[in-house]
Scaffold this motif. Structure first.
Motif, PDB file in Angstrom:
ATOM      1  N   PHE A  11      41.447 -26.217 -15.870  1.00 16.22           N
ATOM      2  CA  PHE A  11      41.016 -27.601 -16.078  1.00 16.22           C
ATOM      3  C   PHE A  11      41.934 -28.583 -15.354  1.00 16.22           C
ATOM      4  CE2 PHE A  11      40.861 -31.559 -18.434  1.00 16.22           C
ATOM      5  CZ  PHE A  11      39.515 -31.740 -18.667  1.00 16.22           C
ATOM      6  N   PHE A  40      44.967 -17.137 -12.368  1.00 17.66           N
ATOM      7  CA  PHE A  40      44.037 -17.406 -13.475  1.00 17.66           C
ATOM      8  C   PHE A  40      42.927 -18.276 -12.924  1.00 17.66           C
ATOM      9  CE2 PHE A  40      42.398 -19.892 -17.022  1.00 17.66           C
ATOM     10  CZ  PHE A  40      42.222 -18.929 -17.997  1.00 17.66           C
ATOM     11  N   LEU A  41      41.701 -17.973 -13.323  1.00 19.81           N
ATOM     12  CA  LEU A  41      40.580 -18.826 -12.922  1.00 19.81           C
ATOM     13  C   LEU A  41      39.625 -18.947 -14.096  1.00 19.81           C
ATOM     14  CD1 LEU A  41      38.983 -19.754  -9.915  1.00 19.81           C
ATOM     15  CD2 LEU A  41      37.392 -18.258 -11.082  1.00 19.81           C
ATOM     16  N   ASP A  42      39.250 -20.173 -14.438  1.00 19.68           N
ATOM     17  CA  ASP A  42      38.251 -20.354 -15.492  1.00 19.68           C
ATOM     18  C   ASP A  42      37.011 -21.021 -14.899  1.00 19.68           C
ATOM     19  OD1 ASP A  42      38.826 -23.032 -15.225  1.00 19.68           O
ATOM     20  OD2 ASP A  42      39.835 -23.227 -17.166  1.00 19.68           O
ATOM     21  N   SER A  43      36.077 -21.395 -15.773  1.00 18.10           N
ATOM     22  CA  SER A  43      34.804 -21.901 -15.258  1.00 18.10           C
ATOM     23  C   SER A  43      34.985 -23.234 -14.529  1.00 18.10           C
ATOM     24  CB  SER A  43      33.799 -22.042 -16.393  1.00 18.10           C
ATOM     25  OG  SER A  43      34.264 -22.970 -17.338  1.00 18.10           O
ATOM     26  N   MET A  44      36.040 -23.971 -14.837  1.00 19.07           N
ATOM     27  CA  MET A  44      36.279 -25.217 -14.111  1.00 19.07           C
ATOM     28  C   MET A  44      36.686 -24.922 -12.669  1.00 19.07           C
ATOM     29  SD  MET A  44      35.632 -27.262 -16.566  1.00 19.07           S
ATOM     30  CE  MET A  44      36.119 -28.874 -15.959  1.00 19.07           C
ATOM     31  N   LEU A  46      35.920 -22.191 -11.107  1.00 16.08           N
ATOM     32  CA  LEU A  46      34.722 -21.627 -10.488  1.00 16.08           C
ATOM     33  C   LEU A  46      33.782 -22.731 -10.028  1.00 16.08           C
ATOM     34  CD1 LEU A  46      32.980 -19.135  -9.859  1.00 16.08           C
ATOM     35  CD2 LEU A  46      32.040 -19.343 -12.157  1.00 16.08           C
ATOM     36  N   VAL A  75      35.352 -13.997 -14.553  1.00 15.20           N
ATOM     37  CA  VAL A  75      34.613 -15.240 -14.787  1.00 15.20           C
ATOM     38  C   VAL A  75      33.418 -15.329 -13.846  1.00 15.20           C
ATOM     39  CG1 VAL A  75      34.781 -17.752 -14.645  1.00 15.20           C
ATOM     40  CG2 VAL A  75      36.595 -16.447 -15.747  1.00 15.20           C
ATOM     41  N   LEU A  78      30.799 -12.860 -15.300  1.00 14.09           N
ATOM     42  CA  LEU A  78      30.179 -13.322 -16.546  1.00 14.09           C
ATOM     43  C   LEU A  78      29.229 -14.486 -16.306  1.00 14.09           C
ATOM     44  CD1 LEU A  78      33.268 -13.087 -18.896  1.00 14.09           C
ATOM     45  CD2 LEU A  78      31.188 -11.728 -19.031  1.00 14.09           C
ATOM     46  N   SER A  79      29.512 -15.291 -15.292  1.00 10.87           N
ATOM     47  CA  SER A  79      28.661 -16.447 -15.024  1.00 10.87           C
ATOM     48  C   SER A  79      27.582 -16.122 -14.003  1.00 10.87           C
ATOM     49  CB  SER A  79      29.521 -17.617 -14.530  1.00 10.87           C
ATOM     50  OG  SER A  79      30.226 -17.226 -13.372  1.00 10.87           O
TER      51      SER A  79
ATOM     52  N   ILE B  49      41.134 -16.258 -21.658  1.00 16.80           N
ATOM     53  CA  ILE B  49      40.077 -17.003 -20.977  1.00 16.80           C
ATOM     54  C   ILE B  49      39.214 -17.740 -22.000  1.00 16.80           C
ATOM     55  CG2 ILE B  49      38.083 -16.855 -19.443  1.00 16.80           C
ATOM     56  CD1 ILE B  49      39.338 -14.297 -18.261  1.00 16.80           C
ATOM     57  N   ASP B  52      40.936 -20.789 -23.352  1.00 19.45           N
ATOM     58  CA  ASP B  52      40.993 -21.766 -22.263  1.00 19.45           C
ATOM     59  C   ASP B  52      39.643 -22.457 -22.075  1.00 19.45           C
ATOM     60  OD1 ASP B  52      42.326 -22.553 -19.396  1.00 19.45           O
ATOM     61  OD2 ASP B  52      40.216 -22.009 -19.144  1.00 19.45           O
ATOM     62  N   GLU B  53      38.566 -21.678 -22.095  1.00 15.95           N
ATOM     63  CA  GLU B  53      37.232 -22.270 -21.903  1.00 15.95           C
ATOM     64  C   GLU B  53      36.880 -23.213 -23.050  1.00 15.95           C
ATOM     65  OE1 GLU B  53      35.588 -22.132 -19.246  1.00 15.95           O
ATOM     66  OE2 GLU B  53      36.034 -20.247 -18.227  1.00 15.95           O
ATOM     67  N   ALA B  56      38.795 -26.348 -22.486  1.00 11.98           N
ATOM     68  CA  ALA B  56      38.277 -27.112 -21.349  1.00 11.98           C
ATOM     69  C   ALA B  56      36.985 -27.834 -21.730  1.00 11.98           C
ATOM     70  CB  ALA B  56      38.045 -26.180 -20.151  1.00 11.98           C
ATOM     71  N   THR B  60      36.751 -32.219 -21.951  1.00 11.62           N
ATOM     72  CA  THR B  60      35.858 -33.089 -21.174  1.00 11.62           C
ATOM     73  C   THR B  60      35.278 -34.204 -22.042  1.00 11.62           C
ATOM     74  OG1 THR B  60      33.957 -31.660 -21.605  1.00 11.62           O
ATOM     75  CG2 THR B  60      35.184 -31.256 -19.586  1.00 11.62           C
ATOM     76  N   PHE B  98      28.335 -22.966 -17.488  1.00 14.15           N
ATOM     77  CA  PHE B  98      29.160 -21.803 -17.140  1.00 14.15           C
ATOM     78  C   PHE B  98      30.187 -21.553 -18.239  1.00 14.15           C
ATOM     79  CE2 PHE B  98      28.892 -22.239 -12.217  1.00 14.15           C
ATOM     80  CZ  PHE B  98      27.744 -21.475 -12.209  1.00 14.15           C
ATOM     81  N   ALA B  99      30.834 -22.639 -18.676  1.00 18.26           N
ATOM     82  CA  ALA B  99      31.958 -22.498 -19.610  1.00 18.26           C
ATOM     83  C   ALA B  99      31.508 -21.850 -20.915  1.00 18.26           C
ATOM     84  CB  ALA B  99      32.586 -23.864 -19.875  1.00 18.26           C
ATOM     85  N   THR B 101      28.826 -20.024 -21.408  1.00 23.91           N
ATOM     86  CA  THR B 101      28.385 -18.657 -21.116  1.00 23.91           C
ATOM     87  C   THR B 101      29.574 -17.703 -21.108  1.00 23.91           C
ATOM     88  OG1 THR B 101      26.586 -19.526 -19.768  1.00 23.91           O
ATOM     89  CG2 THR B 101      27.160 -17.213 -19.443  1.00 23.91           C
ATOM     90  N   VAL B 102      30.636 -18.117 -20.426  1.00 18.10           N
ATOM     91  CA  VAL B 102      31.837 -17.281 -20.336  1.00 18.10           C
ATOM     92  C   VAL B 102      32.479 -17.137 -21.710  1.00 18.10           C
ATOM     93  CG1 VAL B 102      34.170 -17.176 -19.369  1.00 18.10           C
ATOM     94  CG2 VAL B 102      32.252 -17.830 -17.906  1.00 18.10           C
ATOM     95  N   ALA B 105      30.497 -14.830 -24.002  1.00 17.52           N
ATOM     96  CA  ALA B 105      30.574 -13.425 -23.598  1.00 17.52           C
ATOM     97  C   ALA B 105      31.909 -12.802 -23.988  1.00 17.52           C
ATOM     98  CB  ALA B 105      30.368 -13.311 -22.092  1.00 17.52           C
ATOM     99  N   LEU B 106      32.973 -13.587 -23.949  1.00 18.17           N
ATOM    100  CA  LEU B 106      34.304 -13.041 -24.154  1.00 18.17           C
ATOM    101  C   LEU B 106      34.772 -13.061 -25.595  1.00 18.17           C
ATOM    102  CD1 LEU B 106      36.211 -14.518 -21.098  1.00 18.17           C
ATOM    103  CD2 LEU B 106      35.317 -12.210 -21.385  1.00 18.17           C
TER     104      LEU B 106
END
Lengths: 97, 145
Positions: A11, A40-44, A46, A75, A78-79, B49, B52-53, B56, B60, B98-99, B101-102, B105-106
């Motif tokens: 983020f 590390f990579l999250d959906s933001m 991505l 990630v 999963l997306s 993850i 974190d998601e 995040a 927002t 996306f967030a 969904t991830v 799933a996790l």
């Protein structure tokens, strides 16, 4: 142009990555994002990559990932975005901006 | 010990400014607590993850200058995590992102709800300042799909 990304793309970091990608695409450069150093990579993060891909497609420019590292893949999988990105081989000798 | 998902054993609460710069602290705390419960390395990464998601998603819509609270409940064989923040809209997060969904799933089990208490700037239901919580439960030994 090879864009080497190192560290956590979360983020806090995604606006920086998105801005760098945008600048390159506005300069009409094809972009390869080198992900080997991503920890590390999250959906933001991505989202920054997907937006870059779309912007490059709109302008007929190439946009690919190199060496998507282990933290990047879950990630993307999963997306459901793994297949969107062309994957390039890493070029360890080269260090772009 | 011994019973799965039995009575809560310990609580850990971490409160950070509602800013992205502090998410790495929460990821580290999550990994440390999951390791305490003998989660596997893959499960620990899933939890890192997922937390974190959730953060995040909430950041927002967080009220600027407010605090984000992450409450961990260590159970026998499971970790329950509630992430809460006062929000600008008082609404649960959209689930078509996306967030989410991830996260879904996790995390195993995940839900979101709006606090019924009134926010500081108006009655309950007014939106601004109302706390939204994302709640998840990750069980040890139950693999992500």
């Amino acid at each position: 142009m090879r864009l080497v990304v190192v560290g956590d793309v979360d983020f806090a970091a995604h606006p920086v990555l998105a801005a760098r990608i945008r600048t390159l695409i506005e300069d009409r450069r094809a972009v390869v994002v080198d992900c080997a150093g991503v920890t590390f990579l999250d959906s933001m993060g991505l989202r920054a990559l997907v937006e870059g891909l779309r912007a490059a497609d709109d302008r007929g420019l190439g946009f690919a990932l190199a060496a998507p590292s282990q933290p990047v893949l879950p990630v993307m999988e999963l997306s459901g975005t793994t297949e969107l990105f062309p994957i390039r081989d890493p070029e360890p000798g080269e260090t772009g901006s | 010990m011994g019973q799965q998902n039995g009575a809560p054993q310990d609580f850990v609460e971490v409160r950070i400014p509602a800013e992205g710069a502090y998410l790495s602290v929460l990821r580290t705390a999550t990994a440390g607590l999951a390791a305490r419960l003998d989660f596997t390395l893959d499960e620990i990464e899933d939890l890192r993850i997922a937390v974190d998601e959730a953060c995040a998603i909430l950041l927002t819509k967080a009220v600027p200058g407010s605090g984000l609270t992450c409450r961990f409940e260590l159970r026998d064989g499971a970790l329950a995590v509630d992430v809460s923040v006062p929000t600008l809209d008082g609404k649960t997060p959209a689930r078509d992102t996306f967030a989410w969904t991830v996260l879904a799933a996790l995390a195993g089990q995940v839900d979101a709800y709006v606090s019924e208490a009134a926010g500081p700037d108006g009655p309950a239901g007014a939106g601004i300042g109302q706390t939204v919580t994302i709640s998840m439960l990750k069980q040890r030994g139950v693999g992500a799909p």
